[in-house]
Design a protein around this motif. Sequence first.
Motif, PDB file in Angstrom:
ATOM      1  N   GLY A 104      32.336 -20.929 -16.883  1.00 28.28           N
ATOM      2  CA  GLY A 104      32.205 -22.336 -16.522  1.00 28.28           C
ATOM      3  C   GLY A 104      30.897 -22.889 -17.053  1.00 28.28           C
ATOM      4  O   GLY A 104      29.978 -22.134 -17.376  1.00 28.28           O
ATOM      5  N   VAL A 105      30.800 -24.205 -17.140  1.00 28.21           N
ATOM      6  CA  VAL A 105      29.614 -24.825 -17.742  1.00 28.21           C
ATOM      7  C   VAL A 105      28.397 -24.761 -16.845  1.00 28.21           C
ATOM      8  O   VAL A 105      27.279 -25.028 -17.288  1.00 28.21           O
ATOM      9  CB  VAL A 105      29.906 -26.296 -18.107  1.00 28.21           C
ATOM     10  CG1 VAL A 105      30.953 -26.378 -19.191  1.00 28.21           C
ATOM     11  CG2 VAL A 105      30.332 -27.089 -16.880  1.00 28.21           C
ATOM     12  N   THR A 106      28.557 -24.420 -15.569  1.00 27.94           N
ATOM     13  CA  THR A 106      27.410 -24.346 -14.672  1.00 27.94           C
ATOM     14  C   THR A 106      27.176 -22.922 -14.161  1.00 27.94           C
ATOM     15  O   THR A 106      26.396 -22.718 -13.243  1.00 27.94           O
ATOM     16  CB  THR A 106      27.608 -25.276 -13.458  1.00 27.94           C
ATOM     17  OG1 THR A 106      28.788 -24.887 -12.743  1.00 27.94           O
ATOM     18  CG2 THR A 106      27.728 -26.721 -13.894  1.00 27.94           C
ATOM     19  N   SER A 107      27.826 -21.935 -14.757  1.00 29.97           N
ATOM     20  CA  SER A 107      27.665 -20.560 -14.294  1.00 29.97           C
ATOM     21  C   SER A 107      26.329 -19.997 -14.773  1.00 29.97           C
ATOM     22  O   SER A 107      25.801 -20.413 -15.813  1.00 29.97           O
ATOM     23  CB  SER A 107      28.816 -19.694 -14.811  1.00 29.97           C
ATOM     24  OG  SER A 107      28.798 -19.650 -16.229  1.00 29.97           O
ATOM     25  N   PRO A 108      25.733 -19.049 -14.025  1.00 30.20           N
ATOM     26  CA  PRO A 108      24.446 -18.460 -14.424  1.00 30.20           C
ATOM     27  C   PRO A 108      24.427 -17.929 -15.856  1.00 30.20           C
ATOM     28  O   PRO A 108      23.403 -18.077 -16.539  1.00 30.20           O
ATOM     29  CB  PRO A 108      24.251 -17.340 -13.391  1.00 30.20           C
ATOM     30  CG  PRO A 108      24.998 -17.800 -12.185  1.00 30.20           C
ATOM     31  CD  PRO A 108      26.195 -18.529 -12.722  1.00 30.20           C
TER      32      PRO A 108
ATOM     33  N   LEU B 200      20.497 -13.846 -15.952  1.00 31.12           N
ATOM     34  CA  LEU B 200      19.524 -14.939 -15.890  1.00 31.12           C
ATOM     35  C   LEU B 200      18.118 -14.401 -15.613  1.00 31.12           C
ATOM     36  O   LEU B 200      17.133 -14.839 -16.215  1.00 31.12           O
ATOM     37  CB  LEU B 200      19.938 -15.945 -14.814  1.00 31.12           C
ATOM     38  CG  LEU B 200      19.101 -17.223 -14.710  1.00 31.12           C
ATOM     39  CD1 LEU B 200      19.052 -17.961 -16.048  1.00 31.12           C
ATOM     40  CD2 LEU B 200      19.670 -18.134 -13.621  1.00 31.12           C
ATOM     41  N   VAL B 201      18.034 -13.427 -14.711  1.00 32.36           N
ATOM     42  CA  VAL B 201      16.739 -12.804 -14.415  1.00 32.36           C
ATOM     43  C   VAL B 201      16.197 -12.099 -15.660  1.00 32.36           C
ATOM     44  O   VAL B 201      15.012 -12.201 -15.989  1.00 32.36           O
ATOM     45  CB  VAL B 201      16.875 -11.805 -13.247  1.00 32.36           C
ATOM     46  CG1 VAL B 201      15.577 -11.022 -13.060  1.00 32.36           C
ATOM     47  CG2 VAL B 201      17.235 -12.532 -11.959  1.00 32.36           C
ATOM     48  N   ALA B 202      17.080 -11.388 -16.351  1.00 29.59           N
ATOM     49  CA  ALA B 202      16.661 -10.677 -17.566  1.00 29.59           C
ATOM     50  C   ALA B 202      16.173 -11.651 -18.639  1.00 29.59           C
ATOM     51  O   ALA B 202      15.212 -11.369 -19.357  1.00 29.59           O
ATOM     52  CB  ALA B 202      17.823  -9.849 -18.104  1.00 29.59           C
ATOM     53  N   ALA B 203      16.830 -12.809 -18.732  1.00 29.62           N
ATOM     54  CA  ALA B 203      16.402 -13.810 -19.715  1.00 29.62           C
ATOM     55  C   ALA B 203      14.991 -14.295 -19.413  1.00 29.62           C
ATOM     56  O   ALA B 203      14.163 -14.461 -20.321  1.00 29.62           O
ATOM     57  CB  ALA B 203      17.383 -14.989 -19.718  1.00 29.62           C
ATOM     58  N   GLY B 204      14.681 -14.508 -18.132  1.00 34.01           N
ATOM     59  CA  GLY B 204      13.330 -14.915 -17.755  1.00 34.01           C
ATOM     60  C   GLY B 204      12.310 -13.827 -18.030  1.00 34.01           C
ATOM     61  O   GLY B 204      11.167 -14.107 -18.423  1.00 34.01           O
ATOM     62  N   ALA B 205      12.720 -12.564 -17.856  1.00 36.87           N
ATOM     63  CA  ALA B 205      11.803 -11.446 -18.090  1.00 36.87           C
ATOM     64  C   ALA B 205      11.404 -11.336 -19.556  1.00 36.87           C
ATOM     65  O   ALA B 205      10.336 -10.804 -19.876  1.00 36.87           O
ATOM     66  CB  ALA B 205      12.450 -10.142 -17.625  1.00 36.87           C
TER      67      ALA B 205
END
Length: 276
Positions: A180-184, A135-140
């Motif tokens: 899961g549908v709410t996992s990072p 998730l952090v990498a996606a924001g980067a």
Amino acid sequence: MVAALGAAVCFGVASVLQAMGARAAEPGSGSGVDTRLLARALAQRTYIAGLALDGLGFALELVALRSLPIYAVGAALAASLAVTAVAASRLLKAALSRVEWAAVGTVCGGLALLGLAAGGEGDGHGSTALRWGTLVAAGAVLLVGAAAGRLPGRARAAVLGLGAGLGFGVVEVAVRLVDGVTSPPIYALLLGGGAAFLLLTSALSRGSVTTATAGMVIGETIGPALVGVLALHDRTRPGWAPVAVAGFALAVVGALVLARFGEGGATGAEPATSGR
């Protein structure tokens, strides 16, 4: 592997169609993260056709990622650059030299070796840190796009393509981590994929198609492959590791050689007559 190669064909043709659509749209601000350019490109038929091919390619990629190591899928996707070069020679009227044709053959040869050496996907499920890290990498990826938008010409296309590749690489890893549908990883998949499309559209709107695609191939191949081997336990068939390394290297080197296909500007300078 058939699914992975099918995805490469879809992605390769889609890049050329998206370039045509992005260039037919009104020029954007020049920023690497230009949502208005993406909105205008979406009004072009060829861009929409490219998105449809991307959707089909992504479905095939999902099939491949559920049964093959990430490194094998990533190297297969490197063939998209060879497809892009050939499609650009037809649709954008740019000629392939002998060197480029040799590079196409190198990519295909490397993929053949990888296909022979690839084992099944690893049994690793990834740590909590890796899940949040996607998730952090996606924001980067968005930060890379913002910085790359300030670069000149060819460097801008290459770095934006690299950023898009990192975003697609996040998607490759996240697919393996989803539980899961709410996992990072779910949010990483959506954010990384969306950011990658945004950066790639900006790269294709002004830069060489193959330069941008080469950067993308590097970004979506090397990092995810390392994550797959080190964190998810992807392996080769017993005794075939050297063959896999050689195949991976040939595929990536061939992709890098094809990056010079756009040096003359044929794919980047000619205006498109229709949209993607």
